[in-house]
Design a protein around this motif. Sequence first.
Motif, PDB file in Angstrom:
ATOM      1  N   THR A   1       5.303   4.016   1.745  1.00 31.77           N
ATOM      2  CA  THR A   1       5.065   2.643   1.315  1.00 31.77           C
ATOM      3  C   THR A   1       5.041   1.746   2.540  1.00 31.77           C
ATOM      4  OG1 THR A   1       6.236   3.037  -0.766  1.00 31.77           O
ATOM      5  CG2 THR A   1       5.850   0.745  -0.143  1.00 31.77           C
TER       6      THR A   1
ATOM      7  N   TRP B   1       0.859  -1.189   0.000  1.00 30.52           N
ATOM      8  CA  TRP B   1       0.000   0.000   0.000  1.00 30.52           C
ATOM      9  C   TRP B   1       0.892   1.235   0.000  1.00 30.52           C
ATOM     10  CZ3 TRP B   1      -0.834   4.322   2.976  1.00 30.52           C
ATOM     11  CH2 TRP B   1      -2.047   4.992   2.785  1.00 30.52           C
ATOM     12  N   SER B   2       0.524   2.248  -0.781  1.00 29.60           N
ATOM     13  CA  SER B   2       1.360   3.455  -0.876  1.00 29.60           C
ATOM     14  C   SER B   2       0.492   4.696  -0.835  1.00 29.60           C
ATOM     15  CB  SER B   2       2.194   3.430  -2.161  1.00 29.60           C
ATOM     16  OG  SER B   2       1.343   3.403  -3.303  1.00 29.60           O
TER      17      SER B   2
END
Length: 782
Positions: free
Chosen positions: A644, A634-635
């Motif tokens: 990140t 996920w970023s």
Amino acid sequence: MKPPDLRLAGFAVAVWLSTFAALYLSFRVGLLVGVTALAAAALTPAIGARIRRRSPPARSAVRWVLVSMLVGAGCGALATAARVGVREAGPLAALVDAGATVRVDVIVRDDARAIHGSPGLPPTYLVPVELTGVHPEDAPSMQLSARALVLGSDPAWRSLLPGQRASATGKLMKPRGGDLRAAVVSVKDPPRLEGRSSWAQRAAGTLRAGLQRACAPLPEDVGGLLPGLVVGDTSRMDPSLVEDFRATGMTHLNAVSGANVAIILGVVLFLVRWARAGPVLAALICAVALAGFVILARPSPSVVRAAAMGAIGLVGLAAGRPRAAVPALASGVAVLVLVDPELAGDAGFTLSVLATGGLLLLAPHWRDALCRRGWPAPAAEALAVPAAAQVACGPVVAAISSSVSLVAVPANLLVVPAIAPATLLGVSAAVLSPIWPAAAEFAAWTAQWPARWLVVVATYGARVPAGAVPWPGGAAGALLLAALTVALLVAARRPVVRRLVAVVAAGAVLGALPVRLLASGWPPPRWIVVTCAVGQGDAVVLPAGKGRAVVIDAGPEPEAVDRCLRRLGVRQVVLFVVSHFHVDHIGGVAGVFRRRTVAGVITPDWPEPPAGRAAVAAQAVAARAPVAAVRPGWSYAAGGLALTVLGPFEPLHGTNSDPNNNSLVVRARVAGTTVLLPGDAETEEQQELLNHLGPRAVRADVLKVAHHGSAYQLPEFIDAVDPAVALVSVGRDNEYGHPNASLLGRLRRGGARVLRTDEGGDLAAVRTRTGLAVVARGDPPA
């Protein structure tokens, strides 16, 4: 103007100091000190007469001042020793030492105070009580009169009124010392009420509740301030606003103090004088107003104390006879301390006495001096009163806050026009609430406008650059400032010295202020990450644009993280990241949301501890901030910042601490610099990261050291990160032994600059033209 009569001042000061010392002594030592002081007082005149039968009058006066001080010391020590003897009574002390479970009969002495612990858990209520009976399970019952503190878990303790009789069953614990409490009683069940409290206490409870109802429709800031301004009820007051009032020297406005009493009686006295009432009628009306205020604010010991101090100060100013008022103040102090020795160590009592003394000794001289220079009398008094109170209270305030406020006098001067209307309209709302609720709400609505001015002055005054300068805290700082204050007051009697002091002060302000305005020092320019000093916990801030930031964790308490974000100028939290749900990381979540917009919240996909998860969810729901549980990959990007999520990859079970080893591990990139934020990840999760990602993926320029620098760190992980800067968020003198010395040594041998919040306060990593630098703000929390 004649000099004030200080003949009783030495006696009162000696009573005060000896009482304070005796609170920390045993009964026998206090008794010995008292007897020795009285014996010395009896022998001093005879010894002086034998040494020189015809002593000069001045020397004789000094001898009698010494006698009065010795008598005061003896009285204070003996009176306190007698009360300490009750505290150390054999049967009760034995039960306390054994931690016995007993049934106690109590009389409530003051309002309950809520202490919030872990998020999601109910608060504990601290209730000062008088023990009248102790009934052990396997020993005879005792009838006594001793002070105690109830730690009540049930919300029913909060609704008790002072004077209410009750009984409860709980466990006895040792008090902290330094007061007259013989025991602390931990109680889980609700109290069993016996009878009712007095009519005055019931009337006060009805009026206070009515005032809260009348203020409920108002905005949060003024709706919480008005009850504090009128009756000292700050239960709904925003903690950040409380901090602003403290920073601007306006705390006396939201606590029941002698200043509150002086405001009420001052307005009443002005009105009766304007109506040309005689002195007897004026005194009667003021006495009725004082009694009414005591009932409204609740006749607890603190309110009675404030009423006594405020009445003495106002009578002295109104009569224009400080020579008579100062002995009255000294007598009042001595009597109050002898009746209630705990006042000797009470900061509120100290501030009330000092403020009253400043009004009596300094304000009249300064007011008259300004009038002689052409100032109008109202303007002269408006300036002299807050200035005298601030100068008198300055040493104690500096000792408590470790700073000296430069905005206190102008702030208090600016709010003078708003205090009387806000207070009187608030009192009207309280009085009208039982009989005409609509009129009470209208009075409260009207009172909000002057109250808004108080909020504006406190809010902006607290943010004035160089508004407060650092000062040594504790007794040393108080004595240093007191000595400088006295020296300046004495020296300023000479015109040349006054002019010199004015020139030096003006030069210092004009020279230092531009420097503080242009280079305030915090936050430092081009900062890329700040680790907040929040005690034993984590709170990390990453910049995401002007006034915007990403916040990772919130520390254990709301106030600490809120102050850190305010110092950084953060008005919007674009993302709040929860590494895991332990209280030292989310206990302060309310401070992140306080007076800020929070755009979103991310958390690990791990349910424990459930109370911590529920606390975060409740804050997010109240702020309408979306919450998402995220996984590796996920970023997020905003304002030149990129995040990140690196881990955890799979839920880890059966580790040394499963919540720690399921922490979100986040890698950030700011201005070309990488920052690794591993939460409280321990050896198991660190090994998992290396197994899945390899050493290169965790490489970072700045490392927020995991788990406050605990020993549960994987050496290969530390070597793989290879940071240039390592920041350790840790509490001073914590009981866990954090940070681990071996870990810090390994980081240093690897070339990292290691800094700790318990030693440096807030820590900032900064990008310079030549590389990385670290700035420590200082002033770590105790």
